[in-house]
Design a protein around this motif. Structure first.
Motif, mmCIF file in Angstrom:
data_model
loop_
_atom_site.group_PDB
_atom_site.id
_atom_site.type_symbol
_atom_site.label_atom_id
_atom_site.label_comp_id
_atom_site.label_asym_id
_atom_site.label_seq_id
_atom_site.Cartn_x
_atom_site.Cartn_y
_atom_site.Cartn_z
ATOM 1 N N VAL A 1 3.465 1.698 1.572
ATOM 2 C CA VAL A 1 3.232 3.085 2.186
ATOM 3 C C VAL A 1 2.342 3.753 1.168
ATOM 4 O O VAL A 1 2.876 3.960 -0.048
ATOM 5 N N HIS A 2 1.108 4.078 1.445
ATOM 6 C CA HIS A 2 0.303 4.767 0.393
ATOM 7 C C HIS A 2 0.112 6.129 0.849
ATOM 8 O O HIS A 2 -0.508 7.102 0.098
ATOM 9 N N GLU A 3 0.266 6.840 2.036
ATOM 10 C CA GLU A 3 0.234 8.082 2.419
ATOM 11 C C GLU A 3 0.911 8.386 3.496
ATOM 12 O O GLU A 3 1.356 7.641 4.429
ATOM 13 N N ALA B 1 3.389 5.358 -4.430
ATOM 14 C CA ALA B 1 3.521 4.449 -3.343
ATOM 15 C C ALA B 1 4.630 3.913 -3.273
ATOM 16 O O ALA B 1 5.513 3.756 -4.260
ATOM 17 N N LEU B 2 5.032 3.830 -2.126
ATOM 18 C CA LEU B 2 6.166 3.053 -1.631
ATOM 19 C C LEU B 2 6.124 1.763 -1.079
ATOM 20 O O LEU B 2 5.626 1.437 -0.184
ATOM 21 N N ILE B 3 6.912 0.761 -1.796
ATOM 22 C CA ILE B 3 7.046 -0.512 -1.381
ATOM 23 C C ILE B 3 8.212 -0.532 -0.607
ATOM 24 O O ILE B 3 9.342 -0.509 -0.952
ATOM 25 N N PRO C 1 -8.207 4.896 0.361
ATOM 26 C CA PRO C 1 -6.834 4.625 -0.218
ATOM 27 C C PRO C 1 -6.872 3.415 -0.910
ATOM 28 O O PRO C 1 -7.942 2.725 -1.096
ATOM 29 N N LEU C 2 -5.778 2.922 -1.406
ATOM 30 C CA LEU C 2 -5.457 1.578 -2.357
ATOM 31 C C LEU C 2 -5.951 0.469 -1.409
ATOM 32 O O LEU C 2 -5.811 0.502 -0.224
ATOM 33 N N ARG D 1 1.243 5.937 6.778
ATOM 34 C CA ARG D 1 -0.045 4.987 6.605
ATOM 35 C C ARG D 1 0.343 4.013 5.701
ATOM 36 O O ARG D 1 0.878 4.495 4.468
ATOM 37 N N PHE D 2 -0.095 2.757 5.919
ATOM 38 C CA PHE D 2 0.711 1.302 5.185
ATOM 39 C C PHE D 2 -0.166 0.537 5.397
ATOM 40 O O PHE D 2 -0.869 0.270 6.192
#
Length: 223
Positions: free
Chosen positions: A178-180, A152-154, A12-13, A187-188
């Motif tokens: 939030v990356h997944e 991705a969601l900030i 992930p990021l 998952r964040f």
């Protein structure tokens, strides 16, 4: 500016702490100062192992302490920059650019307004090539559907999210990445989470929603 591919499911990021390093996160204190306000600060630290704030570009320890509590959104941005591009900027340099673009406003009394979404979106779109979409009045169950590879969601949440059992938490006041989303699990990265639940923390969506303010920014990698 070279662009990397979006990390795979297994990679992930990268995580970035707003306090400069993950091992500082456990020293962060979140305290309810009033029903409508939370204080977030760094407890007195061990003087034998001071943080290298100069490597983050800060001009003094006091400046580091002042701004580190406010740059959760920039820590999310650094995760995206490190994962999607070869751009590496010290936090203070990133902050200087954000201030120049009106992403934060420092009032005469010293109070800081921000992160202000629309100037931030315009800045990261023009400077880094990210596509941004404003999310407002939207539950995480809906906005999470847009989180796919390359996005991705900030998300605006309460900083109390690092203690998922918190009763009647605030909604908003802090930003996580939030990356997944896998089924009913979010998952964040939490820029000020504890060392054990900051990097790719996982929460059931119904628990995440308790802290979520229903707003944020959906960010897409450059084409």
């Amino acid at each position: 500016m070279s662009i990397s591919t979006f990390p795979s499911h297994d990679r992930p990021l990268p995580y970035v702490s707003q306090w400069g390093s993950l091992d500082r996160n456990d020293e962060v204190v979140i305290r309810r100062a009033a029903p409508s306000r939370l204080d977030v600060f760094l407890r007195r630290t061990d003087p034998s192992r001071p943080h290298d704030w100069a490597s983050d570009g800060y001009h003094s320890y006091e400046e580091y302490l002042f701004w580190s509590r406010k740059v959760c959104g920039l820590a999310c941005l650094q995760s995206l920059l490190h994962g999607w591009t070869d751009i590496r900027l010290p936090m203070r340099e990133l902050l200087s650019r954000a201030l120049d673009r009106g992403c934060y406003v420092v009032e005469p009394q010293g109070k800081v307004q921000g992160l202000i979404y629309r100037p931030f979106m315009a800045w990261v779109s023009s400077q880094f090539g990210f596509a941004c979409q404003l999310v407002e009045n939207t539950p995480i169950q809906e906005s999470a559907r847009a989180v796919r590879p390359g996005q991705a969601l900030i998300a605006s949440v309460s900083p109390e999210i690092r203690d998922p059992g918190t009763c009647e938490p605030r909604r908003g006041g802090h930003l996580v990445l939030v990356h997944e989303v896998d089924g009913g699990t979010v998952r964040f990265h939490n820029p000020s989470g504890y060392s054990h639940n900051a990097d790719s923390a996982s929460l059931p969506m119904r628990v995440f929603e308790r802290f979520h303010a229903g707003r944020g920014i959906l960010v897409s990698a450059p084409p």
